[in-house]
Scaffold this motif. Sequence first.
Motif, PDB file in Angstrom:
ATOM      1  N   ARG A  48       1.276  12.496  22.582  1.00  0.00           N
ATOM      2  CA  ARG A  48       1.399  12.648  24.023  1.00  0.00           C
ATOM      3  C   ARG A  48       0.858  14.002  24.475  1.00  0.00           C
ATOM      4  O   ARG A  48       0.307  14.124  25.569  1.00  0.00           O
ATOM      5  N   GLU A  49       1.008  15.012  23.641  1.00  0.00           N
ATOM      6  CA  GLU A  49       0.519  16.343  24.005  1.00  0.00           C
ATOM      7  C   GLU A  49      -1.003  16.420  23.980  1.00  0.00           C
ATOM      8  O   GLU A  49      -1.604  17.145  24.785  1.00  0.00           O
ATOM      9  N   PRO A  78      -2.488  11.787  26.111  1.00  0.00           N
ATOM     10  CA  PRO A  78      -1.427  11.057  26.825  1.00  0.00           C
ATOM     11  C   PRO A  78      -1.710   9.570  26.999  1.00  0.00           C
ATOM     12  O   PRO A  78      -0.810   8.746  26.853  1.00  0.00           O
ATOM     13  N   ALA A  87      -1.079   7.809  23.810  1.00  0.00           N
ATOM     14  CA  ALA A  87       0.362   7.744  23.550  1.00  0.00           C
ATOM     15  C   ALA A  87       1.000   6.600  24.328  1.00  0.00           C
ATOM     16  O   ALA A  87       1.857   5.874  23.806  1.00  0.00           O
ATOM     17  N   ASP A  88       0.582   6.421  25.574  1.00  0.00           N
ATOM     18  CA  ASP A  88       1.125   5.325  26.389  1.00  0.00           C
ATOM     19  C   ASP A  88       0.748   3.968  25.805  1.00  0.00           C
ATOM     20  O   ASP A  88       1.560   3.031  25.788  1.00  0.00           O
ATOM     21  N   ARG A 102       9.738   7.604  26.438  1.00  0.00           N
ATOM     22  CA  ARG A 102       8.601   8.437  26.824  1.00  0.00           C
ATOM     23  C   ARG A 102       9.037   9.863  27.186  1.00  0.00           C
ATOM     24  O   ARG A 102       8.279  10.811  26.975  1.00  0.00           O
TER      25      ARG A 102
END
Length: 471
Positions: free
Chosen positions: A238-239, A242, A245-246, A286
């Motif tokens: 996510r870092e 993003p 990650a989703d 999340r």
Amino acid sequence: MVDALTGATTPAPRAASVAGGDLALVRDPSQGLRIGVRRTLEGAPVPEWRVLAHRGGHPPFCGPDWLRAVHTHLGAGEPLLVDVRRQGRLLAFGAFSVLGAGPGRTRPVVTFLGAGGSDYASVLTDPDGPVPAQRLVAAVLDAVVAEVPGALFDLEQVLGDDPLLEAAAGWAAERGYAARRLHQATVHAVVLPPTVAEHDAALGRHARHEERRQWRRLAERGELVVVDDLLDGLAQLRETHPAAADEHLAALVAELAAVDAAHPRAARRHQPWRGASGRTLAQFLRTAPRGVAQLSGLRVDGRLVAYAFCLAGPRALHGYVQSYRAAVAAAGPGTLLLLRVRRRALLSGYAELDLMRGDEAYKRRFERTTRHTERLTLAPTGLTPLSAALDRAVLLRRTYRDHLHRSARLGRSVDAVAGAAEVLRTDLGRRAAAVRSPGRRAAGAREALGGSRVAAWVGAKRGGAGRAGRR
């Protein structure tokens, strides 16, 4: 004065007469404190809220990540957040929701934020702060009443040993409110020994033998992989990416939903990873800090066949939901995962595994600690008989199930009827979806056919026009 909860006449509220102690400033408990009120979740002090919940020993259900997700997708009413500070330090926090007025549109109802979707709730106070908890709770409740004058309170799922119950009762006596507590739910927690060796010894020789046999039976079905952290790498991804990650989280949620859909009792079970509930859990995964959401699973030939979802609190590991596919049910994957979760919990220093609300039979098989949650209702006194009757009707409509559960027999009947109604709604929904799907496919076919006919007609006309022009 008429009591809205009981219909009885009560004396007028007494003035604060305590010269010292926790309620010395009950006329103005906020003296020396700064009170903040906001009617939106935007701008909430999320990091401080998390720290305060953890410091007070509250489970993640009282924290910002869970409550914001629940309210966004499942909640009702308008948020009302109250923070109490001294010299900038957050000492108390109340997260509420304001619902529309009841019959006659005369009085709003204040509940905890996320009520109905959270297993536990409370007003958070700093146990190490310089101000007594009773005064902090009074300041929070005063701020709510100032923002929503004359509101009814319906505060659900407060643990029976929570200091909030006594603090709120003291506030109610000083403010001319009638307070009533109702038993709401039973909570079982598995007691964990200090070491894995003691845990396994307590299981007994037969249980350990059966566990090894089940692992072998599961391994016979293909390449077995035990995944202790299905969320591994998500925070780092996510870092850096993003969007990726989703996508990864969406794929994982789809896998979990597929396991639920293949459960032996899928038709009668709630599907937590679908619909609004699924969106709630996905948002929590999340946003929650790393390690709070713990998701483990079993894969056979790469396919997820069982999972266990837990929330890590400061005092206990809370087992929220687990499921498995019918195809592997004979190997007992649910039991295998539960035993692994218990061992990991005690290795993490937990003394108990909270099995959450509900008095299901399987929970009573363990050595356990049993607690209860309470429902606290607060209603203004000193009303006209009509206003008191309306308030009583509003609260009774909201709490009648808890009243009925005071009788074991009536409680079982209510649960049975509610369960049957839920099964019927689910079945009707699936049948409607099954009817709609062929209908939609037929409509699509008719539309495509109609479109092709129109296209052919237009082509013919154009061809005719071209030939006529050439002539």
